[in-house]
Design a protein around this motif. Structure first.
Motif, PDB file in Angstrom:
ATOM      1  N   HIS A   1       0.815  -1.214   0.000  1.00 66.54           N
ATOM      2  CA  HIS A   1       0.000   0.000   0.000  1.00 66.54           C
ATOM      3  C   HIS A   1       0.851   1.268   0.000  1.00 66.54           C
ATOM      4  CE1 HIS A   1      -3.740   2.140   0.305  1.00 66.54           C
ATOM      5  NE2 HIS A   1      -3.250   2.864   1.297  1.00 66.54           N
ATOM      6  N   GLN A   2       2.067   1.146   0.484  1.00 66.20           N
ATOM      7  CA  GLN A   2       2.916   2.338   0.577  1.00 66.20           C
ATOM      8  C   GLN A   2       3.632   2.674  -0.729  1.00 66.20           C
ATOM      9  OE1 GLN A   2       4.528   0.763   4.579  1.00 66.20           O
ATOM     10  NE2 GLN A   2       4.839   2.955   4.710  1.00 66.20           N
ATOM     11  N   VAL A   3       3.813   1.664  -1.584  1.00 68.84           N
ATOM     12  CA  VAL A   3       4.570   1.953  -2.810  1.00 68.84           C
ATOM     13  C   VAL A   3       3.808   1.711  -4.112  1.00 68.84           C
ATOM     14  CG1 VAL A   3       6.829   1.518  -1.743  1.00 68.84           C
ATOM     15  CG2 VAL A   3       5.681  -0.358  -2.936  1.00 68.84           C
TER      16      VAL A   3
ATOM     17  N   PHE B   1       0.327  -9.757   5.482  1.00 73.65           N
ATOM     18  CA  PHE B   1      -0.528  -8.673   5.994  1.00 73.65           C
ATOM     19  C   PHE B   1       0.362  -7.534   6.481  1.00 73.65           C
ATOM     20  CE2 PHE B   1      -2.240  -6.844  10.036  1.00 73.65           C
ATOM     21  CZ  PHE B   1      -3.060  -5.921   9.422  1.00 73.65           C
ATOM     22  N   HIS B   2       0.333  -6.439   5.734  1.00 71.47           N
ATOM     23  CA  HIS B   2       1.111  -5.265   6.138  1.00 71.47           C
ATOM     24  C   HIS B   2       0.159  -4.079   6.272  1.00 71.47           C
ATOM     25  CE1 HIS B   2       5.285  -3.274   6.164  1.00 71.47           C
ATOM     26  NE2 HIS B   2       4.413  -2.320   6.463  1.00 71.47           N
ATOM     27  N   PHE B   3      -0.679  -4.104   7.280  1.00 67.67           N
ATOM     28  CA  PHE B   3      -1.572  -3.015   7.723  1.00 67.67           C
ATOM     29  C   PHE B   3      -2.837  -2.799   6.888  1.00 67.67           C
ATOM     30  CE2 PHE B   3       2.315  -0.598   9.672  1.00 67.67           C
ATOM     31  CZ  PHE B   3       2.358  -1.505  10.713  1.00 67.67           C
TER      32      PHE B   3
ATOM     33  N   ASN C   1       3.012  -7.941   9.532  1.00 67.09           N
ATOM     34  CA  ASN C   1       3.933  -6.872   9.888  1.00 67.09           C
ATOM     35  C   ASN C   1       3.462  -6.160  11.157  1.00 67.09           C
ATOM     36  OD1 ASN C   1       6.201  -4.970   9.101  1.00 67.09           O
ATOM     37  ND2 ASN C   1       4.492  -3.554   9.424  1.00 67.09           N
ATOM     38  N   GLU C   2       4.315  -6.093  12.140  1.00 67.34           N
ATOM     39  CA  GLU C   2       4.104  -5.293  13.357  1.00 67.34           C
ATOM     40  C   GLU C   2       2.692  -5.403  13.930  1.00 67.34           C
ATOM     41  OE1 GLU C   2       5.318  -1.313  12.323  1.00 67.34           O
ATOM     42  OE2 GLU C   2       7.414  -1.876  12.162  1.00 67.34           O
ATOM     43  N   PRO C   3       2.262  -6.599  14.319  1.00 70.01           N
ATOM     44  CA  PRO C   3       0.905  -6.732  14.861  1.00 70.01           C
ATOM     45  C   PRO C   3       0.627  -5.806  16.050  1.00 70.01           C
ATOM     46  CG  PRO C   3       2.207  -8.759  15.184  1.00 70.01           C
ATOM     47  CD  PRO C   3       2.966  -7.898  14.237  1.00 70.01           C
TER      48      PRO C   3
ATOM     49  N   GLY D   1      10.968  12.921  14.499  1.00 77.63           N
ATOM     50  CA  GLY D   1      11.131  12.935  15.952  1.00 77.63           C
ATOM     51  C   GLY D   1      11.474  11.601  16.585  1.00 77.63           C
ATOM     52  N   TRP D   2      12.004  10.662  15.794  1.00 77.43           N
ATOM     53  CA  TRP D   2      12.407   9.378  16.381  1.00 77.43           C
ATOM     54  C   TRP D   2      13.901   9.446  16.687  1.00 77.43           C
ATOM     55  CZ3 TRP D   2       9.723   5.324  12.606  1.00 77.43           C
ATOM     56  CH2 TRP D   2       8.344   5.564  12.632  1.00 77.43           C
ATOM     57  N   GLU D   3      14.237   9.144  17.943  1.00 80.27           N
ATOM     58  CA  GLU D   3      15.635   9.283  18.358  1.00 80.27           C
ATOM     59  C   GLU D   3      16.555   8.327  17.601  1.00 80.27           C
ATOM     60  OE1 GLU D   3      16.345   9.077  22.598  1.00 80.27           O
ATOM     61  OE2 GLU D   3      18.460   8.677  22.265  1.00 80.27           O
TER      62      GLU D   3
ATOM     63  N   HIS E   1      16.805  -2.861   4.789  1.00 78.42           N
ATOM     64  CA  HIS E   1      16.673  -1.440   5.113  1.00 78.42           C
ATOM     65  C   HIS E   1      15.292  -0.933   4.676  1.00 78.42           C
ATOM     66  CE1 HIS E   1      18.252   2.425   6.291  1.00 78.42           C
ATOM     67  NE2 HIS E   1      17.566   2.932   5.281  1.00 78.42           N
ATOM     68  N   TRP E   2      14.652  -0.194   5.580  1.00 83.08           N
ATOM     69  CA  TRP E   2      13.403   0.479   5.235  1.00 83.08           C
ATOM     70  C   TRP E   2      13.744   1.898   4.831  1.00 83.08           C
ATOM     71  CZ3 TRP E   2       8.500  -1.155   4.516  1.00 83.08           C
ATOM     72  CH2 TRP E   2       7.546  -0.159   4.269  1.00 83.08           C
ATOM     73  N   SER E   3      13.623   2.263   3.592  1.00 85.33           N
ATOM     74  CA  SER E   3      12.915   1.545   2.567  1.00 85.33           C
ATOM     75  C   SER E   3      13.671   1.685   1.245  1.00 85.33           C
ATOM     76  CB  SER E   3      11.506   2.134   2.443  1.00 85.33           C
ATOM     77  OG  SER E   3      10.784   1.508   1.422  1.00 85.33           O
TER      78      SER E   3
ATOM     79  N   PHE F   1       4.515   6.298   0.748  1.00 84.52           N
ATOM     80  CA  PHE F   1       3.373   6.806   1.503  1.00 84.52           C
ATOM     81  C   PHE F   1       3.489   6.316   2.944  1.00 84.52           C
ATOM     82  CE2 PHE F   1      -1.100   6.046   2.899  1.00 84.52           C
ATOM     83  CZ  PHE F   1      -1.528   7.363   2.906  1.00 84.52           C
ATOM     84  N   GLU F   2       3.847   7.245   3.836  1.00 87.08           N
ATOM     85  CA  GLU F   2       4.111   6.855   5.223  1.00 87.08           C
ATOM     86  C   GLU F   2       2.827   7.005   6.060  1.00 87.08           C
ATOM     87  OE1 GLU F   2       6.453   5.258   6.802  1.00 87.08           O
ATOM     88  OE2 GLU F   2       5.826   5.743   8.829  1.00 87.08           O
ATOM     89  N   TRP F   3       1.812   6.243   5.714  1.00 86.27           N
ATOM     90  CA  TRP F   3       0.569   6.150   6.476  1.00 86.27           C
ATOM     91  C   TRP F   3       0.031   7.542   6.846  1.00 86.27           C
ATOM     92  CZ3 TRP F   3      -0.709   1.593   5.041  1.00 86.27           C
ATOM     93  CH2 TRP F   3       0.245   0.584   4.951  1.00 86.27           C
ATOM     94  N   GLU F   4      -0.284   7.781   8.117  1.00 86.20           N
ATOM     95  CA  GLU F   4      -0.934   9.062   8.472  1.00 86.20           C
ATOM     96  C   GLU F   4       0.012  10.259   8.302  1.00 86.20           C
ATOM     97  OE1 GLU F   4       0.413   7.118  10.592  1.00 86.20           O
ATOM     98  OE2 GLU F   4       1.122   8.202  12.372  1.00 86.20           O
TER      99      GLU F   4
ATOM    100  N   ARG G   1      10.709  11.000   4.549  1.00 84.00           N
ATOM    101  CA  ARG G   1      11.475  10.380   3.448  1.00 84.00           C
ATOM    102  C   ARG G   1      12.383   9.279   3.984  1.00 84.00           C
ATOM    103  NH1 ARG G   1      10.669  12.416  -1.896  1.00 84.00           N
ATOM    104  NH2 ARG G   1       9.306  14.234  -1.651  1.00 84.00           N
ATOM    105  N   PHE G   2      11.937   8.055   3.820  1.00 79.67           N
ATOM    106  CA  PHE G   2      12.702   6.900   4.313  1.00 79.67           C
ATOM    107  C   PHE G   2      13.538   6.246   3.213  1.00 79.67           C
ATOM    108  CE2 PHE G   2       9.632   6.760   7.876  1.00 79.67           C
ATOM    109  CZ  PHE G   2      10.411   6.272   8.923  1.00 79.67           C
ATOM    110  N   GLY G   3      13.485   6.774   1.983  1.00 82.36           N
ATOM    111  CA  GLY G   3      14.019   6.006   0.856  1.00 82.36           C
ATOM    112  C   GLY G   3      15.526   6.019   0.681  1.00 82.36           C
TER     113      GLY G   3
HETATM  114  O1  IFM Z   1       6.475   2.697   7.061  1.00 81.38           O
HETATM  115  C1  IFM Z   1       6.476   1.898   8.196  1.00 81.38           C
HETATM  116  C2  IFM Z   1       6.207   0.462   7.835  1.00 81.38           C
HETATM  117  O2  IFM Z   1       4.987   0.308   7.182  1.00 81.38           O
HETATM  118  C3  IFM Z   1       6.174  -0.392   9.092  1.00 81.38           C
HETATM  119  N1  IFM Z   1       7.327  -0.171   9.899  1.00 81.38           N
HETATM  120  C4  IFM Z   1       7.708   1.179  10.190  1.00 81.38           C
HETATM  121  C5  IFM Z   1       7.808   1.971   8.901  1.00 81.38           C
HETATM  122  C6  IFM Z   1       8.241   3.409   9.201  1.00 81.38           C
HETATM  123  O3  IFM Z   1       7.299   4.034  10.005  1.00 81.38           O
END
Ligand code: IFM
Length: 435
Positions: free
Chosen positions: A36-38, A131-133, A176-178, A312-314, A375-377, A382-385, A391-393
Motif C-alpha cells: 500500500h505504501q509503494v 498482511f502489512h496493515f 507486519n508489526e501486529p 522525531g524518532w531518536e 533497510h526500510w525503505s 506513503f508513510e501512512w498518516e 522520506r525513508f528512501g
Molecule cells: O512505514 C512503516 C512500515 O509500514 C512499518 N514499519 C515502520 C515503517 C516506518 O514508520
C-alpha cells in the motif's frame, strides 16, 4: 603510592592493518517495502477508504499513485540489483488478490508472479509479507481483525498465495508489526478501523495471534512436498526500553512489564510457529514517571535534545544491539526485517546505516545468529498518516514525475552489501573508531 602509567601517546596502527567488519557468509542484504505504501492504485482496501476523509493524513495526501511501483517494479528491482542487494522484502496486497470475498483476481496474481520472478532472475531472494496493515474492504465489513472468522479468511488467503506463488518465495512474514497495528487501529484510533476500545484491541490481538499460527501451519503443511523449505516468521516491532530513573523498583517493574507485553507477548503466544524472528527496529525510549491526576504516568523523555529523525524518532544505534541480545534466549535465526530513518539529510542516513550495521556486527560477534538486514525503505513512499513528507528512501522519488534518484546512502549501503563487510574506508570516513 602505586606506580602509575602515564599515557603520553596513543599508538594507532597504520590504516592498512585495520580489518573490515565482516558479516557471515550468505548474509542477506535487502531493502523493504509494503504494497500500500509503494504500489499506488490500491482502491479496494480499508486504507483507501480511510484516506478519503479530510484531516486524517498529513497534507491531505492519499495513497493514490503512491510511488507507482505497481507499474515501475522492474525499474525498482533493477535498483536493488545495481546496488548489489541479494534480498528484498515486499508485501502482497490482499485486496488485489481477493478483491471480493472468495474471488481471486488472476491478473493481480500474475503481476505478483512477474515481480517475484523478476527478483529471482536477478539473484534477489524474496521475503513476502502477507498482511502489512491494509485489508480488503469486504474483510473490514466482516469485522476485520476483530471479527469472528478473521483467522479463517486469512488462512484461505495464505493457502491461495502458497498455491499460486509459493514456489517463488523464500521467506514468509505472515504479518507486519501486529502490536503497532493493534495500538494504532484499535487503541489510538489513528488508523483504520479507527477504534478506541480495549475489548476490540484484545480481540484483534488474539485473532492476529491465531491467524499467524494457522498461516504458519498451512505454509508448513503445503511445503512438505515442495523443494523449498518453509521459512515463516513475523516482522515484529521491538523497542529498546529503559527507565530514566535509576534505583526505582517501580520504574524497573514498569519497564519489565512493558518489555514483556510489547516485545515478547506476541512471540510467547505464537511460540513454536516461527522459523526465524523478524525484527523491525526503530524505537528507543527512556521513560520517566510523572505524577498524573489519578495515577503515575510514564512519558517518553525528549528534553535531551538528541539527534532525531525528521519525524522525531531518536537515533540510537546501541538500541538495536540491545534488542538483539534480548532475543538470544529464543534460539532462532534473526532477520532485521526493517530499520531506517526518515530524513531529508542523506548524510544522516549514511551515518545511520553504518552505525546501526556496526552494532549488528557486534551483536553477531557476541554470538547472536543474525542472518540478514532489510533497510526500510527502497523508495520514498506513503508513510501512512504522515503522508509523503517522511522520506525513508534509499531512493528519492519525485512524486510528480515518479522519477527515481538513488541517494548517496544507497551507494554506501550497496558497497557494504557488495563487500559483505563494512570497510575500513567507510568507517573512517564517518569518523568511527576502526578497531
Ligand atoms: O512505514 C512503516 C512500515 O509500514 C512499518 N514499519 C515502520 C515503517 C516506518 O514508520
Amino acid at each position: 603510592m602505586p606506580e602509575q602509567t602515564v599515557i603520553t601517546k596513543v599508538e594507532l596502527a597504520p590504516a592498512h592493518e585495520h580489518k573490515p567488519l565482516r558479516f557471515p557468509p550468505g548474509f542477506l542484504w535487502g531493502a523493504a517495502t509494503a504494497a500500500h505504501q509503494v504500489e499506488g492504485g490500491n482502491t479496494r482496501n480499508d486504507w483507501w477508504l480511510w484516506e478519503q476523509k479530510s484531516g486524517r493524513i498529513a497534507g491531505e495526501a492519499t495513497s493514490e499513485r503512491a510511488s507507482d511501483s505497481w507499474n515501475r517494479f522492474e525499474e525498482d528491482f533493477g535498483l536493488l540489483a545495481a546496488h548489489h542487494l541479494n534480498a528484498h522484502r515486499l508485501s502482497l496486497e490482499w485486496s488485489r488478490i481477493e478483491p471480493r470475498e472468495g474471488e481471486w483476481d488472476e491478473a493481480a496474481i500474475g503481476r505478483y508472479r512477474q515481480m517475484l520472478t523478476s527478483l529471482r532472475a536477478k539473484g534477489i531472494s524474496p521475503m513476502v509479507t502477507l498482511f502489512h496493515f491494509s485489508i480488503p474492504q469486504w474483510f473490514a465489513v466482516r469485522g476485520g481483525w476483530a471479527g469472528r472468522n478473521a483467522a479463517g479468511y486469512f488462512d484461505r488467503f495464505t493457502r491461495k498465495v502458497y498455491a499460486e506463488l509459493g514456489e517463488l518465495i523464500d521467506f514468509w512474514c505472515t504479518q507486519n508489526e501486529p502490536m503497532v497495528y493493534v495500538v494504532q487501529g484499535y487503541l489510538l484510533g489513528l488508523w483504520p478501523p479507527g477504534k478506541r476500545s480495549y475489548r476490540e484491541a484484545w480481540l484483534a490481538f488474539k485473532n492476529l495471534v491465531g491467524a499467524h499460527r494457522r498461516a504458519s501451519d498451512a505454509i508448513h503443511e503445503l511445503a512438505r512436498t515442495a523443494e523449498r523449505p518453509a521459512r515463516v516468521g513475523v516482522a515484529n516491532n521491538l523497542i529498546s526500553l529503559y527507565s530514566y530513573r535509576k534505583h526505582s523498583l517501580l520504574d524497573d517493574l514498569y519497564i519489565i512489564v512493558s518489555d514483556k507485553v510489547w516485545n515478547h507477548e506476541f512471540y510467547r503466544e505464537t511460540a513454536g510457529s516461527h522459523d526465524f524472528l523478524g525484527v523491525n527496529y526503530y524505537f528507543h525510549q527512556r521513560l520517566s514517571r510523572e505524577r498524573g491526576r489519578f495515577f503515575d504516568v510514564f512519558v517518553d523523555i525528549r528534553a535531551e535534545n538528541r539527534e532525531m529523525s525528521d519525524i522525531g524518532w531518536e537515533i540510537y544505534p546501541a538500541g538495536i544491539f540491545d534488542v538483539m541480545l534480548e532475543l538470544k534466549e529464543l534460539h532462532l535465526p534473526i532477520y532485521v526485517t526493517e530499520n531506517g530513518v526518515a530524513t531529508l539529510n542523506d548524510d544522516r542516513r549514511v551515518r545511520f546505516i553504518v552505525s546501526y550495521l556496526k552494532e549488528l556486527y557486534h551483536a553477531i560477534q557476541s554470538g547472536i545468529d543474525i542472518r540478514g538486514y532489510f533497510h526500510w525503505s527502497l523508495l520514498d513512499n506513503f508513510e501512512w498518516e504522515k503522508g509523503y513528507a517522511a522520506r525513508f528512501g534509499l531512493t528519492e522519488v519525485d512524486f510528480k514525475t515518479f522519477r527515481r534518484t538513488p541517494r548517496k546512502s544507497f551507494e554506501v549501503y550497496g558497497e557494504i552489501a557488495r563487500q559483505n563487510a563494512i570497510s575500513h574506508d567507510i568507517l573512517r570516513y564517518l569518523g568511527h573508531a576502526v578497531e
